[in-house]
Structure formats: C-alpha cells, structure tokens
Write an enzyme that holds these catalytic residues in place. Structure first.
Site, PDB file in Angstrom:
ATOM      1  N   GLN A  50      67.569  41.977  59.836  1.00  0.00           N
ATOM      2  CA  GLN A  50      68.413  42.914  59.094  1.00  0.00           C
ATOM      3  C   GLN A  50      69.111  42.257  57.910  1.00  0.00           C
ATOM      4  O   GLN A  50      69.616  42.943  57.031  1.00  0.00           O
ATOM      5  CB  GLN A  50      69.478  43.526  60.013  1.00  0.00           C
ATOM      6  CG  GLN A  50      68.900  44.383  61.126  1.00  0.00           C
ATOM      7  CD  GLN A  50      70.006  45.046  61.918  1.00  0.00           C
ATOM      8  OE1 GLN A  50      70.527  44.469  62.848  1.00  0.00           O
ATOM      9  NE2 GLN A  50      70.385  46.254  61.532  1.00  0.00           N
ATOM     10  N   HIS A  60      68.542  47.488  71.534  1.00  0.00           N
ATOM     11  CA  HIS A  60      68.447  47.881  70.124  1.00  0.00           C
ATOM     12  C   HIS A  60      68.165  46.651  69.248  1.00  0.00           C
ATOM     13  O   HIS A  60      67.251  46.675  68.418  1.00  0.00           O
ATOM     14  CB  HIS A  60      69.768  48.552  69.712  1.00  0.00           C
ATOM     15  CG  HIS A  60      69.854  48.946  68.269  1.00  0.00           C
ATOM     16  ND1 HIS A  60      70.058  50.247  67.856  1.00  0.00           N
ATOM     17  CD2 HIS A  60      69.778  48.210  67.130  1.00  0.00           C
ATOM     18  CE1 HIS A  60      70.094  50.276  66.527  1.00  0.00           C
ATOM     19  NE2 HIS A  60      69.925  49.049  66.062  1.00  0.00           N
ATOM     20  N   GLU A  61      68.939  45.585  69.455  1.00  0.00           N
ATOM     21  CA  GLU A  61      68.778  44.392  68.610  1.00  0.00           C
ATOM     22  C   GLU A  61      67.453  43.687  68.887  1.00  0.00           C
ATOM     23  O   GLU A  61      66.796  43.201  67.964  1.00  0.00           O
ATOM     24  CB  GLU A  61      69.952  43.422  68.788  1.00  0.00           C
ATOM     25  CG  GLU A  61      71.332  44.003  68.459  1.00  0.00           C
ATOM     26  CD  GLU A  61      71.399  44.764  67.154  1.00  0.00           C
ATOM     27  OE1 GLU A  61      70.668  44.435  66.204  1.00  0.00           O
ATOM     28  OE2 GLU A  61      72.181  45.730  67.088  1.00  0.00           O
ATOM     29  N   HIS A 117      64.634  45.168  67.059  1.00  0.00           N
ATOM     30  CA  HIS A 117      64.539  44.731  65.658  1.00  0.00           C
ATOM     31  C   HIS A 117      63.628  43.506  65.515  1.00  0.00           C
ATOM     32  O   HIS A 117      62.972  43.338  64.491  1.00  0.00           O
ATOM     33  CB  HIS A 117      65.919  44.340  65.118  1.00  0.00           C
ATOM     34  CG  HIS A 117      66.719  45.496  64.576  1.00  0.00           C
ATOM     35  ND1 HIS A 117      66.305  46.247  63.502  1.00  0.00           N
ATOM     36  CD2 HIS A 117      67.911  46.008  64.955  1.00  0.00           C
ATOM     37  CE1 HIS A 117      67.217  47.173  63.241  1.00  0.00           C
ATOM     38  NE2 HIS A 117      68.207  47.062  64.113  1.00  0.00           N
ATOM     39  N   GLY A 123      76.198  45.135  66.717  1.00  0.00           N
ATOM     40  CA  GLY A 123      75.125  44.172  66.879  1.00  0.00           C
ATOM     41  C   GLY A 123      74.391  44.000  65.570  1.00  0.00           C
ATOM     42  O   GLY A 123      74.467  44.863  64.681  1.00  0.00           O
ATOM     43  N   CYS A 174      72.191  52.686  63.140  1.00  0.00           N
ATOM     44  CA  CYS A 174      71.724  51.344  62.791  1.00  0.00           C
ATOM     45  C   CYS A 174      72.198  51.041  61.377  1.00  0.00           C
ATOM     46  O   CYS A 174      72.132  51.913  60.508  1.00  0.00           O
ATOM     47  CB  CYS A 174      70.196  51.308  62.866  1.00  0.00           C
ATOM     48  SG  CYS A 174      69.508  49.705  62.435  1.00  0.00           S
ATOM     49  N   LEU A 175      72.672  49.824  61.170  1.00  0.00           N
ATOM     50  CA  LEU A 175      73.171  49.463  59.841  1.00  0.00           C
ATOM     51  C   LEU A 175      72.080  49.521  58.774  1.00  0.00           C
ATOM     52  O   LEU A 175      72.375  49.615  57.592  1.00  0.00           O
ATOM     53  CB  LEU A 175      73.801  48.055  59.868  1.00  0.00           C
ATOM     54  CG  LEU A 175      75.102  47.904  60.672  1.00  0.00           C
ATOM     55  CD1 LEU A 175      75.535  46.446  60.709  1.00  0.00           C
ATOM     56  CD2 LEU A 175      76.213  48.773  60.103  1.00  0.00           C
TER      57      LEU A 175
HETATM   58 NI    NI Z   1      69.837  48.290  64.143  1.00  0.00          NI
END
Ligand code: NI
Length: 163
Positions: free
Chosen positions: A51, A130-131, A134, A46, A88-89
């Site tokens: 991000q 999660h997304e 953000h 995701g 998380c990226l």
């Molecule tokens: Ni993330």
C-alpha cells in the site's frame, strides 16, 4: 513525519504478490516504523507494505490494542464466519460488507526476527486477514459479489473524479 503516501486503487502494485522479507535490516525496521506512522496519520487500523509501494511481506496493525508489526505473516488456522463492513485506505470513500473467518491464528516474525503467533478474534482477526490479503494482491472488492463490486467501483470512480 511519515514520508509515505498510500497508493490508491487501481495502481498495479496493489495487485502483485509480495516477496518474503529475507533479512531484517535497518531498512525493514525503518519501513515498518514509517508504515505505522502512516497508518496512524491516515487513521487506518492496518497497513500492508504494498500500500506504500513496497512489494514485501510486511504488515502493521493496531485495532486499539497496541501496534503489531508482522513480517512474513501467515494465517495458520481459521474458524467460524463473520460479515462486517470494511474499508481500505487504497479505496478511500467506499465500504463493502466482507465475509471473513471469525477467528484466525496468525504467525510471523517480529522486528527482532523472533517468531510470534496470535490467536485473534473480532476486529484483530478481521484486520489481519485484510492486511494479509494485500500481500497476495487481494482487495476488499475481490471478496464481494460482482454486483456489489461494480457498485462500489462506480461509486469510487465518481468520488475520485470529483476530487
Ligand atoms: Ni486495505
């Protein structure tokens, strides 16, 4: 090739609340496509627009069941609890156990401006939560105890220093 690089913690854009997408124009469609490409390239499941430096309510998700692009997503109903390891990226190299709702109904609009709704469970429910976190500047480290957060950030700092 996607032109986006994923922004890393502690960049301040990751902490901002994102604005609604008012109009789905060419730009939004292009951003969504490049976000998906970036997610696949970086092997995420995701990605949220902040991000990649865009403070807009736009997410892409693919937990292996196909690509979902959602504009202005909202969690409308939740049920149950579930704890699982998450990464998380924006925080490469660390994972923490995050408690989330086991099921989540998520509503939003797709790239055609059509209202869509998902009754998600398992990985998809987790990934949506999660997304969507953000989009209000919330990260996985905000979802754990202070002790676990401090440990994870210490580890993260060590990793980024040795890079
Ligand atoms: Ni993330």
């Amino acid at each position: 090739m996607p032109k986006f690089e994923v922004i890393r913690y502690p960049h301040s854009i990751l902490r901002k609340s994102c604005s609604l997408v008012e109009r789905i124009d060419e730009d939004v469609v292009r951003i969504a496509r490049e976000m998906a490409e970036t997610m696949y390239r970086d092997q995420g499941v995701g990605l949220a627009a902040p991000q990649v430096g865009i403070s807009k309510q736009l997410i892409v998700v693919d937990v292996g069941e196909g690509l979902i692009t959602l504009i202005n997503p909202e969690i409308t109903i939740v049920e149950g609890k579930d704890k699982m390891e998450e990464g998380c990226l924006c925080l490469p190299g660390i994972t923490v156990d995050v408690e989330r709702n086991a099921c989540a109904q998520v509503k939003g609009v797709d790239l055609d401006g059509k209202p869509v709704s998902f009754d998600a469970e398992g990985m998809l429910a987790r990934c949506f939560q999660h997304e969507i976190d953000h989009l209000s500047g919330k990260l996985i480290i905000d979802r754990v105890s202070k002790i676990k957060r401090d440990l994870a950030l210490k580890q993260y700092k060590k990793l980024t220093e040795t890079e």
